[in-house]
Design a protein around this motif. Structure first.
Motif, PDB file in Angstrom:
ATOM      1  N   LEU B  14      -3.237  -2.792   2.276  1.00  0.00           N
ATOM      2  CA  LEU B  14      -2.922  -2.624   1.155  1.00  0.00           C
ATOM      3  C   LEU B  14      -3.696  -1.560   0.220  1.00  0.00           C
ATOM      4  N   ASP B  15      -4.885  -1.545   0.414  1.00  0.00           N
ATOM      5  CA  ASP B  15      -5.798  -0.466  -0.027  1.00  0.00           C
ATOM      6  C   ASP B  15      -5.069   0.924   0.226  1.00  0.00           C
ATOM      7  N   GLU B  16      -4.528   1.268   1.415  1.00  0.00           N
ATOM      8  CA  GLU B  16      -3.825   2.458   1.524  1.00  0.00           C
ATOM      9  C   GLU B  16      -2.542   2.486   0.969  1.00  0.00           C
ATOM     10  N   ALA B  17      -1.844   1.510   0.738  1.00  0.00           N
ATOM     11  CA  ALA B  17      -0.647   1.601  -0.128  1.00  0.00           C
ATOM     12  C   ALA B  17      -1.102   1.635  -1.508  1.00  0.00           C
ATOM     13  N   LEU B  18      -2.026   1.237  -1.974  1.00  0.00           N
ATOM     14  CA  LEU B  18      -2.441   1.446  -3.516  1.00  0.00           C
ATOM     15  C   LEU B  18      -2.942   2.806  -3.795  1.00  0.00           C
ATOM     16  N   ALA B  19      -3.651   3.397  -2.724  1.00  0.00           N
ATOM     17  CA  ALA B  19      -4.168   4.749  -2.723  1.00  0.00           C
ATOM     18  C   ALA B  19      -2.971   5.589  -3.093  1.00  0.00           C
TER      19      ALA B  19
END
Lengths: 170, 290
Positions: B14-19
């Motif tokens: 999810l963190d990658e998606a948000l980035a």
């Protein structure tokens, strides 16, 4: 289980492992292409028909991990590792699938463009509910459009399949 | 009807998606089940430059039940929620709405949260969010925030989601045994978008209505909740006359527009009929195991 991240610019391809009717296909796919197009053009199985190509008609319905899904509303890259069953996966060397046989017997097929979708939806319906009422049949097949039959012969075919497969006539 | 070219991303977390969203903003679009986004792209209505596929993010795939709420994650498909015993028990209005969403094949791929994020004013789930006072959970690279349903739906296909945010889940309040609800609608064909519909809920104890919710869809640019009609019901005994009184307020309040599918007058008529029908059905469902 976390998979590595994937990225592809327009025109670039992504490696996809498609399982279609029990056969594994390692393909390089442009992410914008639909599962339906890749099944037809790359895998070479043209039984999955494309009518509207935006999720309305249901002609392209395949089973994805056993569940009816619009092959035009899945990117092929979304189907990586998913077990896909198409119309070609129904018949065996011993003959047609009982649903195919029953709908053939009941003259459910007219021009038959929509038939692959109806057959895949019906196979899943009778697996989950072997003795559906007529109302349930019409409800469950409401996502598949037919422009020829007026649906009555299709409903008859499903009811014939119920009998052929051992359920009671509704 | 072939998708236009786009830059495809499948983040691992999810963190990658948000980035990725932080980087692309308005040029990025989240792909969950794809049953709303892919038709829009096939029709080439404002195709996104970057598609961020969250389909493999395990952290978004759960239905969580607490004492106060049922929280549905962004990758929970309609069919999973439809077959969930927890959803049926604690948030029966959601369970009642799900069979109305699209067709079987659509529900097998589409997600509950995706339908809410898409915010079609003719769809069932946004109205259910309003009727249940659901809470939307948004995440961005900068943090998380919650938005209440009335503040979330802002117009046709327009929500409080900022370009750098993902709707990661929606919490529906867990209801007790005195509360239930239903969705009733009229459409040309089952599974099609309704010409008019209502998500309604009733809390009835000792033959007195202690709580009521009426949220209409396909009547305006957002789902519409009508507090005046709900207030008519409070403190009353459930009866056809009570429901009719609420229906009268509904038809005095709503101002639907006509279109190719139904005239304004017909929609308004349906709203009144569906109010009576829905409230009676909601009352019948109280205390009945789903």
């Amino acid at each position: 289980m976390s998979q590595p991240s994937v990225s592809a610019a327009p025109g670039e391809t992504i490696a996809v492992n498609l399982q279609v009717n029990g056969t594994s296909h390692s393909l390089e796919v442009d992410p914008r292409r639909s599962l339906a197009d890749v099944i037809r053009e790359d895998v070479g199985l043209t039984g999955t028909h494309l009518g509207c190509e935006h999720g309305v008609c249901g002609a392209c319905t395949v089973l994805a991990d056993g569940e009816p899904s619009r092959a035009c509303l899945m990117l092929a890259v979304q189907a990586d590792g998913v077990e896909i069953t198409t119309i070609e996966g129904l018949a065996t060397d011993a003959g047609m699938h009982p649903v195919q046989q029953a709908m053939h017997d009941a003259m459910s097929f007219q021009c038959a463009f929509c038939s692959p979708g109806f057959l895949m939806s019906t196979v899943a319906l009778l697996r989950d509910n072997p003795e559906p009422t007529e109302a349930e049949i019409r409800e469950e097949l409401s996502g598949n459009l037919c422009r020829c039959t007026g649906y009555q012969s299709i409903v008859d075919g499903v009811e014939t399949a119920v009998q052929l497969m051992g359920g009671k006539s509704s | 009807m072939k998708n236009p070219p786009f830059h495809y991303h499948r983040p691992a977390t999810l963190d990658e998606a948000l980035a990725l969203l932080a980087e692309f903003g308005d040029d990025g679009k989240i792909l969950a089940g794809g049953q709303s986004l892919l038709p829009v792209m096939a029709l080439r209505l404002g195709p996104p430059a970057h598609v961020i596929d969250i389909g493999t993010l395990e952290e978004l795939k759960s239905i969580e039940v607490s004492d106060t709420a049922v929280t549905i994650g962004a990758m929970v498909r309609h069919a999973e929620a439809e077959h969930s015993a927890e959803v049926a028990e604690y948030t029966p209005l959601v369970a009642a709405a799900l069979p109305h969403v699209g067709h079987r094949a659509i529900r097998n791929r589409g997600t509950v949260v995706g339908s809410i994020a898409h915010a079609d004013s003719a769809a069932e789930m946004p109205a259910v969010c309003l009727a249940t006072s659901a809470t939307m959970h948004l995440a961005s690279a900068e943090g998380t925030r919650n938005v209440a349903a009335p503040d979330f739906f802002q117009g046709f296909f327009t929500t409080a989601i900022e370009p750098n945010e993902i709707l990661t889940g929606v919490s529906f309040p867990a209801w007790g045994p005195t509360t239930s609800g239903t969705v009733v609608e009229v459409s040309r064909r089952h599974g099609d978008y309704a010409m008019c519909g209502v998500a309604c809920a009733l809390d009835v104890a000792d033959n007195v209505i202690n709580g009521a919710a009426l949220a209409f869809f396909s009547v305006a640019s957002t789902p519409v909740r009508i507090a005046e009609a709900e207030n008519v019901l409070l403190g009353q005994a459930p009866s056809e006359a009570t429901y009719q009184a609420a229906a009268d307020v509904v038809t005095d309040t709503l101002e639907p527009e006509g279109d190719i599918h139904a005239t304004a007058a017909y929609r308004l008529h349906l709203a009144g009929v569906l109010t009576r029908r829905g409230l009676a059905e909601a009352h019948d469902r109280i205390g009945v195991p789903a």
